[in-house]
Design an enzyme around this catalytic site. Sequence first.
Site, PDB file in Angstrom:
ATOM      1  N   GLY A 239      -0.665 -15.208 -37.944  1.00  0.00           N
ATOM      2  CA  GLY A 239       0.029 -14.062 -37.368  1.00  0.00           C
ATOM      3  C   GLY A 239      -0.346 -13.737 -35.935  1.00  0.00           C
ATOM      4  O   GLY A 239       0.127 -12.750 -35.380  1.00  0.00           O
ATOM      5  N   GLU A 273      -4.724 -19.321 -41.083  1.00  0.00           N
ATOM      6  CA  GLU A 273      -3.456 -20.067 -41.125  1.00  0.00           C
ATOM      7  C   GLU A 273      -2.653 -19.839 -39.853  1.00  0.00           C
ATOM      8  O   GLU A 273      -1.531 -19.312 -39.902  1.00  0.00           O
ATOM      9  CB  GLU A 273      -2.639 -19.591 -42.338  1.00  0.00           C
ATOM     10  CG  GLU A 273      -3.352 -19.735 -43.668  1.00  0.00           C
ATOM     11  CD  GLU A 273      -2.612 -19.053 -44.816  1.00  0.00           C
ATOM     12  OE1 GLU A 273      -1.670 -18.270 -44.551  1.00  0.00           O
ATOM     13  OE2 GLU A 273      -2.968 -19.309 -45.965  1.00  0.00           O
ATOM     14  N   ARG A 276       2.106 -20.118 -34.980  1.00  0.00           N
ATOM     15  CA  ARG A 276       2.647 -19.874 -33.645  1.00  0.00           C
ATOM     16  C   ARG A 276       1.615 -20.060 -32.531  1.00  0.00           C
ATOM     17  O   ARG A 276       1.887 -20.699 -31.525  1.00  0.00           O
ATOM     18  CB  ARG A 276       3.171 -18.443 -33.628  1.00  0.00           C
ATOM     19  CG  ARG A 276       3.962 -18.083 -32.405  1.00  0.00           C
ATOM     20  CD  ARG A 276       4.260 -16.574 -32.385  1.00  0.00           C
ATOM     21  NE  ARG A 276       4.731 -16.038 -33.632  1.00  0.00           N
ATOM     22  CZ  ARG A 276       6.023 -15.804 -33.916  1.00  0.00           C
ATOM     23  NH1 ARG A 276       6.954 -16.063 -33.031  1.00  0.00           N
ATOM     24  NH2 ARG A 276       6.377 -15.299 -35.081  1.00  0.00           N
ATOM     25  N   CYS A 344      30.267 -21.199 -30.998  1.00  0.00           N
ATOM     26  CA  CYS A 344      31.358 -20.230 -31.098  1.00  0.00           C
ATOM     27  C   CYS A 344      30.916 -19.012 -31.894  1.00  0.00           C
ATOM     28  O   CYS A 344      31.361 -18.785 -33.026  1.00  0.00           O
ATOM     29  CB  CYS A 344      32.572 -20.903 -31.728  1.00  0.00           C
ATOM     30  SG  CYS A 344      33.106 -22.282 -30.722  1.00  0.00           S
ATOM     31  N   TYR A 373       8.670 -22.327 -34.281  1.00  0.00           N
ATOM     32  CA  TYR A 373       9.895 -21.793 -34.892  1.00  0.00           C
ATOM     33  C   TYR A 373      11.127 -22.071 -34.026  1.00  0.00           C
ATOM     34  O   TYR A 373      12.048 -21.260 -33.953  1.00  0.00           O
ATOM     35  CB  TYR A 373       9.738 -20.281 -35.183  1.00  0.00           C
ATOM     36  CG  TYR A 373       8.499 -19.977 -36.003  1.00  0.00           C
ATOM     37  CD1 TYR A 373       8.416 -20.397 -37.326  1.00  0.00           C
ATOM     38  CD2 TYR A 373       7.400 -19.314 -35.449  1.00  0.00           C
ATOM     39  CE1 TYR A 373       7.267 -20.155 -38.080  1.00  0.00           C
ATOM     40  CE2 TYR A 373       6.256 -19.059 -36.202  1.00  0.00           C
ATOM     41  CZ  TYR A 373       6.202 -19.483 -37.507  1.00  0.00           C
ATOM     42  OH  TYR A 373       5.077 -19.244 -38.253  1.00  0.00           O
TER      43      TYR A 373
HETATM   44  N1  LLP Z   1       0.599 -17.785 -43.319  1.00  0.00           N
HETATM   45  C1  LLP Z   1       1.627 -17.241 -43.994  1.00  0.00           C
HETATM   46  C2  LLP Z   1       1.445 -16.876 -45.401  1.00  0.00           C
HETATM   47  C3  LLP Z   1       2.869 -17.038 -43.342  1.00  0.00           C
HETATM   48  O1  LLP Z   1       3.875 -16.486 -44.012  1.00  0.00           O
HETATM   49  C4  LLP Z   1       3.012 -17.384 -41.976  1.00  0.00           C
HETATM   50  C5  LLP Z   1       4.277 -17.197 -41.276  1.00  0.00           C
HETATM   51  C6  LLP Z   1       1.900 -17.955 -41.317  1.00  0.00           C
HETATM   52  C7  LLP Z   1       0.714 -18.132 -42.007  1.00  0.00           C
HETATM   53  C8  LLP Z   1       1.938 -18.349 -39.876  1.00  0.00           C
HETATM   54  O2  LLP Z   1       2.179 -17.251 -39.047  1.00  0.00           O
HETATM   55  P1  LLP Z   1       2.020 -17.391 -37.470  1.00  0.00           P
HETATM   56  O3  LLP Z   1       0.565 -17.661 -37.182  1.00  0.00           O
HETATM   57  O4  LLP Z   1       2.886 -18.509 -37.025  1.00  0.00           O
HETATM   58  O5  LLP Z   1       2.469 -16.087 -36.957  1.00  0.00           O
HETATM   59  N2  LLP Z   1      10.462 -17.535 -37.778  1.00  0.00           N
HETATM   60  C9  LLP Z   1       9.703 -16.393 -37.298  1.00  0.00           C
HETATM   61  C10 LLP Z   1       8.288 -16.379 -37.819  1.00  0.00           C
HETATM   62  C11 LLP Z   1       8.165 -16.417 -39.320  1.00  0.00           C
HETATM   63  C12 LLP Z   1       6.744 -16.455 -39.809  1.00  0.00           C
HETATM   64  C13 LLP Z   1       6.665 -16.703 -41.264  1.00  0.00           C
HETATM   65  N3  LLP Z   1       5.339 -16.767 -41.823  1.00  0.00           N
HETATM   66  C14 LLP Z   1       9.771 -16.385 -35.766  1.00  0.00           C
HETATM   67  O6  LLP Z   1      10.408 -17.264 -35.187  1.00  0.00           O
HETATM   68  O7  LLP Z   1       9.229 -15.486 -35.123  1.00  0.00           O
END
Ligand code: LLP
Length: 424
Positions: A239, A273, A276, A344, A373
């Site tokens: 996150g 985890e 991004r 479109c 993403y």
């Molecule tokens: N762990 C879990 C349980 C998750 O659901 C997620 C992301 C992550 C780790 C990784 O999160 P990060 O470190 O990448 O923030 N498509 C959206 C983001 C969806 C994230 C879903 N879960 C966007 O483009 O902003």
Amino acid sequence: MKAFTYAAGRLACEAVPLDTIAAAVGTPCYVYSAGAMRAQLAAYQAAFADRPALFCYAVKANSSLAVIRTLAAAGAGADTVSGGEIERALAAGLPPAKIVFAGIAKTDDEIRFALAQGIMQLNVESVPELLRISAIACELGTSAPVAFRINPDVDAGTHSKISTGRKEDKFGIAHADAPALYGMAASLPGITPVGLHLHIGSQITSIEPFEQAYRRGIALFDEIRAGGVPLRRLDLGGGFGVRYRNEQPITATAFARMVKGLLAGRDLELVFEPGRTLVAEAGCLVASVIFRKESGGRRFLILDAGMNVLIRPALYDAYHEVLPLAEPPANAHLEPMDVVGPICESSDIFGRDRYLPLLESGDRVAFLSAGAYGAVMASDYNSRMSAAEVLVDGDRFAVIKPGRPPRAQFADEVIPPWLAAEVS
Ligand code: LLP
């Protein structure tokens, strides 16, 4: 490390000008810097070097095999949310013992596959899921290492479409139910409770929601251990926010200081985890100008990439900075332009009133912070050439996924025999 900088008037990824790549593979294309990914991972690893901690890259952010492998070679594990992502992680060379498997809808086949591979941990989100895992583990004659995903009921203060840790969100089990569920899990055949997991959302740039959620998670971890369930692993999710516009992401050092402060002397293994933060700023999307037009009092810059290639602006109103590949001179005349794609749909807009030079057909631009993403959320909508993906490492580059022309997209489609009669 900055992945994209102007050198001699041309925007480059590490030591390779983006024009060189665009000329070789065509546009649209995604370009990723291996060095920037490694540098991000290394910053987190260094900040936690004095504690057992594994960074399981959330492969959903960018699941290209070469990207997973770049991070795996630098010591990352993988966080996966489907059997397909586990297959990708394995194909990229990760050992099963460094793979966690999350997700609210694991099918029997996926559970069986994960257990047969011997992955590190299954993150469980409901009682029905726990019972299925128990039954399948017994059938396979094994015991499943599980962690419950706790919903800490914290609002991460991020976009509502990427917030996951509020009690009304579909993820995790309620905090109050956790002690009883761990008790139940410990007594079920085929289940070994090993950890506790939480994840509150994505693109979080302030430390408070993390701290609040972690505090709750750690208190619960202590309570469950004190109740006699010997947990050894705390999975604090991902996150971590990145810079799209003017955000100030939390530094790895500040983040580690906060976490270590909360953990004090506790003896446990940490898992994170991050998705991004490891790949977003390491990637860009290169597109070409098809036309420039003026209508309704607005000036439009129309590109060959749209929401089919990068859906984040249409879906989340996300901001991606756009830079011309040719560096505008310091005194260049800039004009406000609506930067749009070819699809479109009225929502196929990357940004309004972006100040850019008067680019012409054939000129190229790059959207920054597009490594996470981006490619993974692309679609074949409108049957256009898909974006190739390219990995740069120093002065080398390689196509890691070729663009798929429409013909390849429909190559395995079938016209049923009853429609075989000639169309007249
Ligand atoms: N762990 C879990 C349980 C998750 O659901 C997620 C992301 C992550 C780790 C990784 O999160 P990060 O470190 O990448 O923030 N498509 C959206 C983001 C969806 C994230 C879903 N879960 C966007 O483009 O902003």
